[in-house]
Scaffold this active site. Structure first.
Site, PDB file in Angstrom:
ATOM      1  N   HIS A   1      65.653  68.825   6.570  1.00 44.44           N
ATOM      2  CA  HIS A   1      65.646  67.367   6.429  1.00 44.44           C
ATOM      3  C   HIS A   1      64.268  66.928   5.954  1.00 44.44           C
ATOM      4  O   HIS A   1      63.286  67.652   6.118  1.00 44.44           O
ATOM      5  CB  HIS A   1      66.029  66.689   7.750  1.00 44.44           C
ATOM      6  CG  HIS A   1      67.507  66.736   8.006  1.00 44.44           C
ATOM      7  ND1 HIS A   1      68.335  65.650   7.840  1.00 44.44           N
ATOM      8  CD2 HIS A   1      68.311  67.757   8.379  1.00 44.44           C
ATOM      9  CE1 HIS A   1      69.582  65.986   8.122  1.00 44.44           C
ATOM     10  NE2 HIS A   1      69.598  67.265   8.455  1.00 44.44           N
TER      11      HIS A   1
ATOM     12  N   ASN B   1      68.764  64.583   4.461  1.00 47.73           N
ATOM     13  CA  ASN B   1      68.544  65.982   4.091  1.00 47.73           C
ATOM     14  C   ASN B   1      67.623  66.063   2.872  1.00 47.73           C
ATOM     15  O   ASN B   1      67.445  65.089   2.149  1.00 47.73           O
ATOM     16  CB  ASN B   1      69.892  66.621   3.691  1.00 47.73           C
ATOM     17  CG  ASN B   1      70.797  66.849   4.861  1.00 47.73           C
ATOM     18  OD1 ASN B   1      71.490  65.947   5.308  1.00 47.73           O
ATOM     19  ND2 ASN B   1      70.806  68.064   5.375  1.00 47.73           N
TER      20      ASN B   1
ATOM     21  N   HIS C   1      68.062  74.868   6.486  1.00 46.04           N
ATOM     22  CA  HIS C   1      68.701  73.547   6.391  1.00 46.04           C
ATOM     23  C   HIS C   1      67.585  72.552   6.696  1.00 46.04           C
ATOM     24  O   HIS C   1      67.098  72.482   7.820  1.00 46.04           O
ATOM     25  CB  HIS C   1      69.825  73.477   7.423  1.00 46.04           C
ATOM     26  CG  HIS C   1      70.451  72.134   7.562  1.00 46.04           C
ATOM     27  ND1 HIS C   1      71.682  71.847   7.006  1.00 46.04           N
ATOM     28  CD2 HIS C   1      70.045  71.003   8.184  1.00 46.04           C
ATOM     29  CE1 HIS C   1      72.003  70.586   7.295  1.00 46.04           C
ATOM     30  NE2 HIS C   1      71.027  70.057   8.014  1.00 46.04           N
TER      31      HIS C   1
ATOM     32  N   ARG D   1      79.387  66.652   4.307  1.00 43.91           N
ATOM     33  CA  ARG D   1      79.396  66.728   5.772  1.00 43.91           C
ATOM     34  C   ARG D   1      78.154  66.030   6.364  1.00 43.91           C
ATOM     35  O   ARG D   1      78.219  64.902   6.820  1.00 43.91           O
ATOM     36  CB  ARG D   1      79.481  68.207   6.231  1.00 43.91           C
ATOM     37  CG  ARG D   1      79.853  68.397   7.689  1.00 43.91           C
ATOM     38  CD  ARG D   1      78.724  68.237   8.685  1.00 43.91           C
ATOM     39  NE  ARG D   1      77.623  69.164   8.475  1.00 43.91           N
ATOM     40  CZ  ARG D   1      76.490  69.110   9.157  1.00 43.91           C
ATOM     41  NH1 ARG D   1      76.313  68.208  10.098  1.00 43.91           N
ATOM     42  NH2 ARG D   1      75.503  69.964   8.901  1.00 43.91           N
ATOM     43  N   ASP D   2      77.028  66.670   6.255  1.00 44.72           N
ATOM     44  CA  ASP D   2      75.818  66.118   6.877  1.00 44.72           C
ATOM     45  C   ASP D   2      75.431  64.793   6.223  1.00 44.72           C
ATOM     46  O   ASP D   2      74.947  63.872   6.887  1.00 44.72           O
ATOM     47  CB  ASP D   2      74.664  67.120   6.737  1.00 44.72           C
ATOM     48  CG  ASP D   2      73.600  66.953   7.807  1.00 44.72           C
ATOM     49  OD1 ASP D   2      73.719  66.015   8.614  1.00 44.72           O
ATOM     50  OD2 ASP D   2      72.654  67.743   7.833  1.00 44.72           O
TER      51      ASP D   2
ATOM     52  N   CYS E   1      71.502  63.230  11.723  1.00 35.45           N
ATOM     53  CA  CYS E   1      72.356  63.701  12.810  1.00 35.45           C
ATOM     54  C   CYS E   1      72.624  62.531  13.741  1.00 35.45           C
ATOM     55  O   CYS E   1      71.690  61.873  14.199  1.00 35.45           O
ATOM     56  CB  CYS E   1      71.657  64.832  13.556  1.00 35.45           C
ATOM     57  SG  CYS E   1      72.514  65.350  15.044  1.00 35.45           S
TER      58      CYS E   1
END
Ligand code: ZN
Length: 313
Positions: free
Chosen positions: A215, A255, A213, A20-21, A246
């Site tokens: 980065h 990430n 989460h 996803r990210d 993002c």
């Protein structure tokens, strides 16, 4: 001086957000078949929880236009592959679509920074909280984790006050949410800040489950993650290869890389369930089929086979 001992967790739950990210920001569309193959390989390496896609509007994030197809594969094969699939949802419509694929757990995202929430979701924080209630009412069997974006810094307004994090946490608790994820969306946190933010939330809300989460824009991802773990945090999101960013957070780099994190945790004696050698095969798959040049350390390091760290254990 009295010795203060850090108590490291025996086990850490790595939530893989690569599909996803990791992918959402890539300019070229990655075919659903490639995403599915990546999910299979990540699960094969021992990944237990994976955010497989995001139910956002395809005009906003074209990379995720195949969310239904990818999620359906994940749901139908999760037991066999041995992992729990999750998806990110920004609104009720996304949550309903996710639910219809068979998903029963989602990360619902609200930014702590009002400016980022506007850019990311095009809503005020109040409207996002109303929408959270709409989802809870419409889908009572859906487990909702609140992902709190920009908890450590906003690309538009800079510093994010801890009071704003606490206020949003309180609003989530008021609506029945029991798990939150504090996200360093743009990768600017430092360990002292991480300590301050997590302690503040733990002290104000001792019963809430906190994940992170992280980065790695400024290279402090691992330091921040270890600081969080030293405070008892055992749910950590990271992405294969250190992919990610993002689309609505200018300047955000990848990430925290799962392979780098997993490597250090295993060498610290902390269990993750992820086989580092098999995980490197997923990293190679990403390099061959998705993005050749990765930011993670281990994507550039000598192969595990040349060392004896894991082969003898
Ligand atoms: Zn992220």
């Amino acid at each position: 001086m009295e010795e203060t001992k850090i108590v490291w967790p025996a086990e850490v739950e790595i939530v893989e957000v690569g599909p996803r990210d990791g992918l959402q920001n890539l300019p070229d569309y990655v075919p659903a078949e490639t995403k599915i193959e990546l999910i299979k390989r990540l699960a094969g390496a021992g990944t237990k929880i994976m955010e497989v896609t995001s139910f956002v509007h395809p005009k906003a994030v074209p990379q995720m236009a195949d969310a239904v197809k990818v999620a359906e594969f994940a749901v139908q094969n999760a037991d066999q592959l041995g992992f729990k699939p999750l998806a990110l949802v920004p609104n009720l419509k996304g949550a309903q679509t996710a639910y219809a694929t068979g998903l029963r757990e989602v990360n619902y995202v609200i930014s702590v920074s009002a400016a980022h929430n506007k850019a990311n979701i095009n809503r005020t924080i109040e409207a996002s909280l109303e929408e959270l209630e709409n989802i809870i009412v419409a889908l009572p069997e859906l487990k909702i984790n609140l992902s709190m974006a920009t908890a450590f810094g906003c690309p538009f307004t800079g510093e994010v006050p801890t009071e704003d994090i606490l206020r949003l946490t309180q609003s989530a608790i008021d609506r029945g949410v029991t798990t939150i994820t504090l996200a360093d969306t743009i990768g600017v946190a430092n360990p002292v800040q991480t300590l301050g933010v997590i302690r503040a939330v733990q002290q104000a809300y001792p019963d809430i489950s906190i994940g992170i989460h992280i980065h790695d824009t400024h290279g402090a991802g691992l330091a921040n993650t270890l600081m969080a773990m030293s405070l008892g945090i055992t749910r950590v999101e990271s992405a294969v290869g250190g992919l990610g960013g993002c689309p609505f957070a200018p300047g955000a780099a990848g990430n925290m890389a799962t392979e780098d994190l997993n490597n250090v945790l295993l060498r610290m004696g902390i269990r993750t369930g992820i086989d580092p050698v098999r995980y490197q095969e997923s990293v190679s798959f990403v390099q061959e089929h998705i993005q050749a040049s990765l930011l993670s350390h281990l994507s550039r390091a000598r192969s595990y086979q040349e060392f004896s760290f894991y082969t003898n254990s």
